[in-house]
Design a protein around this motif. Structure first.
Motif, short mmCIF file in Angstrom:
data_model
loop_
_atom_site.label_atom_id
_atom_site.label_comp_id
_atom_site.label_asym_id
_atom_site.label_seq_id
_atom_site.Cartn_x
_atom_site.Cartn_y
_atom_site.Cartn_z
N ILE A 1 14.52 35.63 -41.18
CA ILE A 1 14.16 34.65 -40.27
C ILE A 1 15.03 34.98 -39.01
N ALA A 2 16.10 36.01 -38.86
CA ALA A 2 16.52 36.34 -37.56
C ALA A 2 15.75 37.60 -36.83
N LYS A 3 14.59 38.00 -37.48
CA LYS A 3 13.96 38.99 -37.14
C LYS A 3 13.02 38.16 -36.01
N GLY B 1 19.58 21.51 -45.65
CA GLY B 1 19.94 22.87 -45.18
C GLY B 1 19.69 24.06 -46.11
N LEU B 2 19.75 25.14 -46.02
CA LEU B 2 19.18 26.25 -46.62
C LEU B 2 19.91 26.22 -48.09
N GLU B 3 21.18 25.85 -47.88
CA GLU B 3 22.04 25.73 -49.20
C GLU B 3 21.30 25.04 -49.85
N ALA B 4 21.20 23.64 -49.72
CA ALA B 4 20.71 22.56 -50.31
C ALA B 4 19.49 22.83 -50.94
N ARG C 1 20.38 30.92 -54.23
CA ARG C 1 21.93 31.77 -54.49
C ARG C 1 22.01 32.32 -53.34
N PRO C 2 23.31 32.70 -53.26
CA PRO C 2 24.04 33.38 -52.08
C PRO C 2 23.45 34.77 -51.83
N ASP C 3 22.81 35.38 -52.82
CA ASP C 3 22.25 36.67 -52.69
C ASP C 3 20.78 36.40 -51.99
N ASP C 4 20.21 35.39 -52.43
CA ASP C 4 18.88 35.24 -51.78
C ASP C 4 18.93 34.75 -50.45
N LEU C 5 19.98 33.78 -50.32
CA LEU C 5 20.37 33.44 -48.74
C LEU C 5 20.56 34.45 -47.92
N VAL C 6 21.20 35.78 -48.27
CA VAL C 6 21.24 36.90 -47.39
C VAL C 6 19.73 37.28 -46.89
N ILE C 7 19.11 37.22 -48.12
CA ILE C 7 17.54 37.77 -47.64
C ILE C 7 16.90 36.99 -46.68
N ARG D 1 22.87 42.79 -57.13
CA ARG D 1 22.96 41.90 -56.25
C ARG D 1 23.50 40.62 -56.52
N VAL D 2 23.04 40.27 -57.91
CA VAL D 2 23.30 38.82 -58.37
C VAL D 2 24.71 38.75 -58.95
N ASP D 3 25.59 37.84 -58.41
CA ASP D 3 27.07 37.78 -58.72
C ASP D 3 27.25 37.36 -60.37
#
Length: 561
Positions: free
Chosen positions: A295-297, A277-280, A284-290, A466-468
């Motif tokens: 990919i939803a566009k 999956g994407l997480e694997a 990072r969570p902030d990159d995952l948001v991007i 944006r980096v936690d």
């Protein structure tokens, strides 16, 4: 005297009318038998599928295997009720294939049969597949869990009597057990080597293989891969499949002539290695948001850059699996198809038949896809078509050879792409590398010196908001040690490090003014891009990898004492 041009036009019209009538008849036949209709003059059969039914049997039965995925095969017939068709289907089912029947016209079948010239002829039962019994592979992989264990297993062979089959089983099972990506066979004057590439690095497995046994192995692999045994002075490429229980693993084989014999490199394409999956991937969570936003566009171009072996295909496949939905049509154009993904139409480049990236992409766009994956943008023609597809309502994913994210736009311009097309089409540029993961069973905490603390503090000050930071407040550094579980290497597995350059109006403005790496770097800085090295440092601070590993992939970390 009749006009030759008129005669030709009439003949063309008659041929067209005959074809249309033939397709209407095929549609009526499909309704009669309750099977779907397919026009094989528009939907090409794959060479891999065609090879499942011998050409003579296919023509006698008026049938063709047109697509295969794992153990499911699509078969098209002019008349599904013919005894010869039923026999061909039974033959496939006896080989554990699940058959889905379609109806097509005879002209469609003739178009498919033309592709038989690209199907390699089998050389008896030996060619194409190695089947290792499930019990045997389980027993071998349970034992061959280290380089030392494989070496001892090979040492026990009586090389004067042993044939290549058992030796091949041990080598293949050992490679699978150690998660090797490649197997290298290297010819020597007196003794030859077997080496595995694990997590990006080569390791000697056995260095004392007698020449006689080595040459037997080479011949066996040539037979399995459909290559010419008597040709030893030119390079050859082939492939075969390992049947491991219910799973099939493809082996891509490259053979070149060397000083003391032929050298073989085999790439192991295990479908399980890309089922992540994407997480694997290591996002990072902030990159995952991007990534999830892009990919939803519904349209635009997403480019992934990096050298061979940096994990680009695995990343793009993870994107496709995330997007895969019954309401979406996703088509890929690959060279070659590395892994099969359920529910996605995958096609393979064939330069000999003229099905290149450029020609294939033109055809794919006519298939009304929502998402298109192009294996690689190599030339201006492919780049132009990909950009136009991205501008006309398709989401296009592809790879490009560039050292980093900011180098992608200058690379496209160097190919000859017009700058006015790049900005509006480009949604996202990704650059990535793979770094080795520290073995979780033996890694140890390192000492954090005062100088290192100062350097890390300055590092955090430069990072975008944006980096936690909370995740890294109790940071530690870790070092590799080595244990039995990691073969005393200190690392086990790999993880991606990434950087993202986002598209938009600012990118368009910059490209129109100056499409250089310097201008792209300024834009990246203004976006708050986290570089691959910075991403690697963040992964080091949570114990996933080490500073040494990050430096080996991205270069020296300036502030690291």
């Amino acid at each position: 005297m009749p006009d030759p041009q008129n005669t030709m036009n009439i003949a063309t019209q008659l041929t067209r009318l005959k074809r249309e009538g033939e397709e209407r008849q095929a549609q009526r036949t499909s309704q009669k038998f309750g099977y779907p209709y397919v026009d094989l003059t528009k939907v090409p059969a794959t060479v891999e599928a065609l090879g499942l039914i011998p050409e003579t049997m296919a023509k006698d039965a008026k049938i063709a295997a047109i697509e295969v995925r794992a153990r499911r095969v699509a078969v098209a017939a002019a008349n599904p009720d013919l005894p010869a068709v039923k026999k061909a289907v039974k033959d496939l089912e006896a080989r554990k294939y699940e058959v889905k029947m379609f109806v097509t016209s005879l002209s469609g079948l003739e178009a498919a049969w033309k592709m038989y010239r690209f199907v390699k002829q089998e050389a008896g039962d030996i060619t194409g597949k190695v089947s290792i019994e499930k019990k045997r592979i389980e027993e071998l992989t349970a034992r061959l869990t280290s380089f030392a264990a494989i070496k001892e297993e090979i040492k026990r062979f009586d090389f004067l009597k042993a044939g290549p089959v058992q030796l091949i089983e041990v080598i293949l099972a050992g490679a699978l057990a150690l998660r090797a990506s490649d197997i290298h066979f290297e010819a020597g004057e007196k003794e030859s080597k077997v080496r595995f590439r694990v997590d990006g690095l080569l390791h000697d497995v056995f260095t004392e293989l007698p020449p006689m046994n080595y040459h037997s192995l080479v011949s066996r692999f040539k037979l399995l891969s459909g290559l010419k045994i008597n040709i030893r002075d030119i390079s050859q490429d082939g492939r075969f499949t390992i049947g491991v229980g219910d799973k099939e693993i493809e082996m891509r084989v490259s053979i070149i002539p060397a000083e003391f014999g032929e050298t073989i490199v085999m790439r192991i394409l295990d479908p399980a290695s890309t089922m992540v999956g994407l997480e694997a991937l290591g996002l990072r969570p902030d990159d995952l948001v991007i990534v999830e936003r892009e990919i939803a566009k519904p349209n635009g171009l997403i480019l992934n850059t990096g050298p061979t072996g940096s994990g680009k295909t695995t990343t793009l496949y993870a994107f496709l699996r995330k997007m895969n939905d019954p309401e979406m049509k996703i088509i890929t154009l690959e060279d070659p198809i590395e892994y099969r993904i359920e529910g996605i139409e995958q096609t393979q480049v064939n330069n000999e038949s003229g099905y290149t990236f450029a020609n294939g992409l033109r055809a794919v766009v006519r298939q009304d896809p929502d998402v298109v994956l192009v294996g690689e943008i190599r030339d201006l023609e492919t780049a132009d078509i990909a950009l136009q597809a991205a501008l006309t309502g398709h989401l296009v994913l592809s790879t490009l050879h560039a050292n980093n994210a900011i180098g992608a736009v200058p690379r496209l311009v160097n190919l000859g792409v017009k700058t006015v097309s790049v900005g509006p089409a480009l949604n996202l540029v990704i650059a990535q590398r793979l770094v080795r993961r520290l073995c979780p069973d033996c890694k140890k905490s390192g000492t954090v010196s005062e100088n290192l603390k100062v350097g890390i503090k300055k590092f955090f000050e430069k990072l975008p908001a944006r980096v936690d930071r909370e995740k890294y407040k109790d940071f530690k550094t870790h070092e590799p040690v080595g244990c039995e579980k990691c073969n005393h290497i200190g690392y086990k597995g790999r993880i991606g490090i990434f950087e993202f350059l986002e598209g938009g109006l600012k990118l368009e403005e910059v490209i129109l003014k100056e499409a250089s790496e310097i201008s792209m770097q300024r834009l990246a800085d203004s976006q708050g891009m986290v570089t691959m090295q910075e991403d690697g440092i963040l992964k080091t601070l949570v114990g996933e990898t080490s500073f040494t590993e990050v430096e080996s992939v991205t270069g020296k970390i300036e502030w690291l004492a």
